[in-house]
Design an enzyme around this catalytic site. Structure first.
Site, PDB file in Angstrom:
ATOM      1  N   MET A  43       0.839  -1.205   0.000  1.00 21.89           N
ATOM      2  CA  MET A  43       0.000   0.000   0.000  1.00 21.89           C
ATOM      3  C   MET A  43       0.876   1.258   0.000  1.00 21.89           C
ATOM      4  O   MET A  43       0.377   2.357   0.276  1.00 21.89           O
ATOM      5  CB  MET A  43      -0.943  -0.011   1.207  1.00 21.89           C
ATOM      6  CG  MET A  43      -1.882  -1.219   1.165  1.00 21.89           C
ATOM      7  SD  MET A  43      -3.418  -0.963   2.043  1.00 21.89           S
ATOM      8  CE  MET A  43      -2.818  -0.699   3.700  1.00 21.89           C
ATOM      9  N   GLY A  59      11.092  -2.782   5.491  1.00 20.33           N
ATOM     10  CA  GLY A  59      10.370  -4.052   5.447  1.00 20.33           C
ATOM     11  C   GLY A  59       9.941  -4.381   4.024  1.00 20.33           C
ATOM     12  O   GLY A  59      10.138  -5.503   3.530  1.00 20.33           O
ATOM     13  N   HIS A  60       9.391  -3.377   3.335  1.00 24.04           N
ATOM     14  CA  HIS A  60       9.043  -3.567   1.924  1.00 24.04           C
ATOM     15  C   HIS A  60      10.311  -3.791   1.099  1.00 24.04           C
ATOM     16  O   HIS A  60      10.321  -4.602   0.170  1.00 24.04           O
ATOM     17  CB  HIS A  60       8.318  -2.337   1.378  1.00 24.04           C
ATOM     18  CG  HIS A  60       7.046  -1.974   2.093  1.00 24.04           C
ATOM     19  ND1 HIS A  60       6.930  -0.842   2.871  1.00 24.04           N
ATOM     20  CD2 HIS A  60       5.848  -2.596   2.164  1.00 24.04           C
ATOM     21  CE1 HIS A  60       5.695  -0.765   3.364  1.00 24.04           C
ATOM     22  NE2 HIS A  60       5.017  -1.820   2.962  1.00 24.04           N
ATOM     23  N   GLY A  77       5.117 -10.261   4.031  1.00 24.36           N
ATOM     24  CA  GLY A  77       5.861 -10.165   5.289  1.00 24.36           C
ATOM     25  C   GLY A  77       5.133 -10.866   6.427  1.00 24.36           C
ATOM     26  O   GLY A  77       3.914 -10.724   6.575  1.00 24.36           O
ATOM     27  N   ARG A 108       2.311   2.684   9.354  1.00 27.09           N
ATOM     28  CA  ARG A 108       1.506   3.374  10.368  1.00 27.09           C
ATOM     29  C   ARG A 108       2.356   3.916  11.522  1.00 27.09           C
ATOM     30  O   ARG A 108       1.836   4.705  12.323  1.00 27.09           O
ATOM     31  CB  ARG A 108       0.415   2.454  10.908  1.00 27.09           C
ATOM     32  CG  ARG A 108      -0.690   2.178   9.897  1.00 27.09           C
ATOM     33  CD  ARG A 108      -1.864   1.435  10.513  1.00 27.09           C
ATOM     34  NE  ARG A 108      -3.029   1.406   9.639  1.00 27.09           N
ATOM     35  CZ  ARG A 108      -3.359   0.390   8.833  1.00 27.09           C
ATOM     36  NH1 ARG A 108      -2.612  -0.704   8.788  1.00 27.09           N
ATOM     37  NH2 ARG A 108      -4.435   0.456   8.067  1.00 27.09           N
TER      38      ARG A 108
HETATM   39  P1  AMP Z   1       1.568  -2.929   3.483  1.00 26.04           P
HETATM   40  O1  AMP Z   1       2.108  -1.901   2.548  1.00 26.04           O
HETATM   41  O2  AMP Z   1       1.617  -2.526   4.915  1.00 26.04           O
HETATM   42  O3  AMP Z   1       0.230  -3.468   3.044  1.00 26.04           O
HETATM   43  O4  AMP Z   1       2.564  -4.161   3.412  1.00 26.04           O
HETATM   44  C1  AMP Z   1       2.948  -4.716   2.190  1.00 26.04           C
HETATM   45  C2  AMP Z   1       3.756  -5.953   2.466  1.00 26.04           C
HETATM   46  O5  AMP Z   1       4.910  -5.625   3.245  1.00 26.04           O
HETATM   47  C3  AMP Z   1       2.975  -7.001   3.268  1.00 26.04           C
HETATM   48  O6  AMP Z   1       3.296  -8.289   2.777  1.00 26.04           O
HETATM   49  C4  AMP Z   1       3.508  -6.797   4.658  1.00 26.04           C
HETATM   50  O7  AMP Z   1       3.415  -7.952   5.472  1.00 26.04           O
HETATM   51  C5  AMP Z   1       4.955  -6.456   4.370  1.00 26.04           C
HETATM   52  N1  AMP Z   1       5.554  -5.771   5.517  1.00 26.04           N
HETATM   53  C6  AMP Z   1       5.064  -4.687   6.185  1.00 26.04           C
HETATM   54  N2  AMP Z   1       5.861  -4.373   7.225  1.00 26.04           N
HETATM   55  C7  AMP Z   1       6.872  -5.280   7.233  1.00 26.04           C
HETATM   56  C8  AMP Z   1       8.009  -5.502   8.070  1.00 26.04           C
HETATM   57  N3  AMP Z   1       8.275  -4.712   9.113  1.00 26.04           N
HETATM   58  N4  AMP Z   1       8.827  -6.528   7.771  1.00 26.04           N
HETATM   59  C9  AMP Z   1       8.577  -7.340   6.708  1.00 26.04           C
HETATM   60  N5  AMP Z   1       7.515  -7.182   5.876  1.00 26.04           N
HETATM   61  C10 AMP Z   1       6.679  -6.169   6.134  1.00 26.04           C
END
Ligand code: AMP
Length: 280
Positions: free
Chosen positions: A30, A36-37, A147, A187
């Site tokens: 998103m 992490g991404h 993740g 967040r």
């Molecule tokens: P999001 O943009 O928050 O929807 O996350 C996109 C992807 O990044 C999802 O697969 C999440 O699980 C992964 N993700 C978010 N935060 C982390 C993190 N701290 N470590 C590893 N992967 C992450």
């Protein structure tokens, strides 16, 4: 690195990659990207010939009183991080590309989507499964990367991929954390400086549960009370859940299974944080 917004632009790139016999690694996000991404992109880069990142804040996975409108959006910075991490293509669709006019089809994954966040965010995993399925149709990945920070999401998507025979591999990557243990999250930007100082307590509580489990404690009620007490005595968090469930079924038992997960969700001020730790 290319950027595609329409289905036609995306498919042109996908068809070219396929014609060249390239494997396609896909990282759905998103946006408001962080390390992490970045780690997911690096994992995709390491095992695929062509790496696609999607940036799409999916309205159907937010509840009516959640943060869809204020969710951080930072597309220019996201493109920089994506390029540095080795992405070949960023897919940045509009709502009309994902949900064309009249769109009415949704995916419900029973069972694994019901406990934990499923109880507190009705409709959330329906939105997640639906958008990820749409993205899979559009991007046609060989492998997709998620993740473990969002462990329940991983398990919902694994179930969906197996049940619908989507014919791609899901890779689950380790949670990337700050030095003090706080799991990286888009967040986290919402946290005030004072809240940011307090936020690592969530992971400390999970580590205490893992420590007790490693010491032989298997009584789920005891394990959960160790974690809950740590969070509740701080007085800073509003706990939604802290539960020890069997992994990967997310089933409740009295005695912790040899493979279990301890998952937590709590509000710190107005920010909802989640985290989890695998117990094995
Ligand atoms: P999001 O943009 O928050 O929807 O996350 C996109 C992807 O990044 C999802 O697969 C999440 O699980 C992964 N993700 C978010 N935060 C982390 C993190 N701290 N470590 C590893 N992967 C992450």
């Amino acid at each position: 690195m290319k950027i595609a917004a329409s289905e036609a632009e995306l498919k042109r790139e996908i068809r070219a990659a396929q014609a060249a016999g390239k494997s396609i690694g896909f990282v759905p996000t998103m946006g408001a990207l962080h390390r992490g991404h970045g780690a997911l992109l690096e994992a995709a880069r390491a095992e695929n010939d062509f790496v696609v990142l999607s940036v799409y804040v999916n309205p159907t996975q937010f509840g009516p009183n959640e943060d869809f409108a204020k969710y951080p959006r930072a597309f220019a910075a996201d493109c920089q991080l994506a390029e540095a991490a080795g992405a070949d293509l960023v897919f940045h669709p509009t709502n009309e590309v994902i949900y064309p006019p009249g769109y009415s089809t949704f995916i419900e994954v029973a069972g694994v989507s019901e406990p934990l966040c499923g109880r507190f965010r009705p409709g959330h995993f329906r939105g997640v499964a639906t958008v990820v399925h749409r993205l899979f149709q559009l991007v046609e990945p060989t492998r997709a990367y998620f993740g473990k920070k969002d462990i329940q999401q991983c398990l919902v998507l694994k179930r969906m991929t197996a049940d619908l025979g989507l014919g791609l591999e899901l890779r689950l990557c380790e949670t990337i954390r700050e030095g003090d243990g706080l799991a990286l999250s888009s967040r986290n930007q919402y946290l005030s400086a004072a809240e940011r100082e307090k936020a690592p307590l969530l992971y400390k509580a999970l580590q205490e549960v893992a420590f007790a489990f490693a010491g032989g404690e298997r009584d789920v009620a005891k394990l959960e009370s160790i974690g809950r007490a740590r969070i509740e005595t701080s007085g800073d968090f509003r706990l939604q859940y802290l539960e020890v469930l069997g992994y990967p079924e997310l089933n409740r038992t009295e005695n912790a299974a040899a493979e279990s997960v301890c998952a937590v969700a709590a509000y710190l001020g107005s920010t909802r944080l989640i985290d989890n730790i695998l117990l094995r």
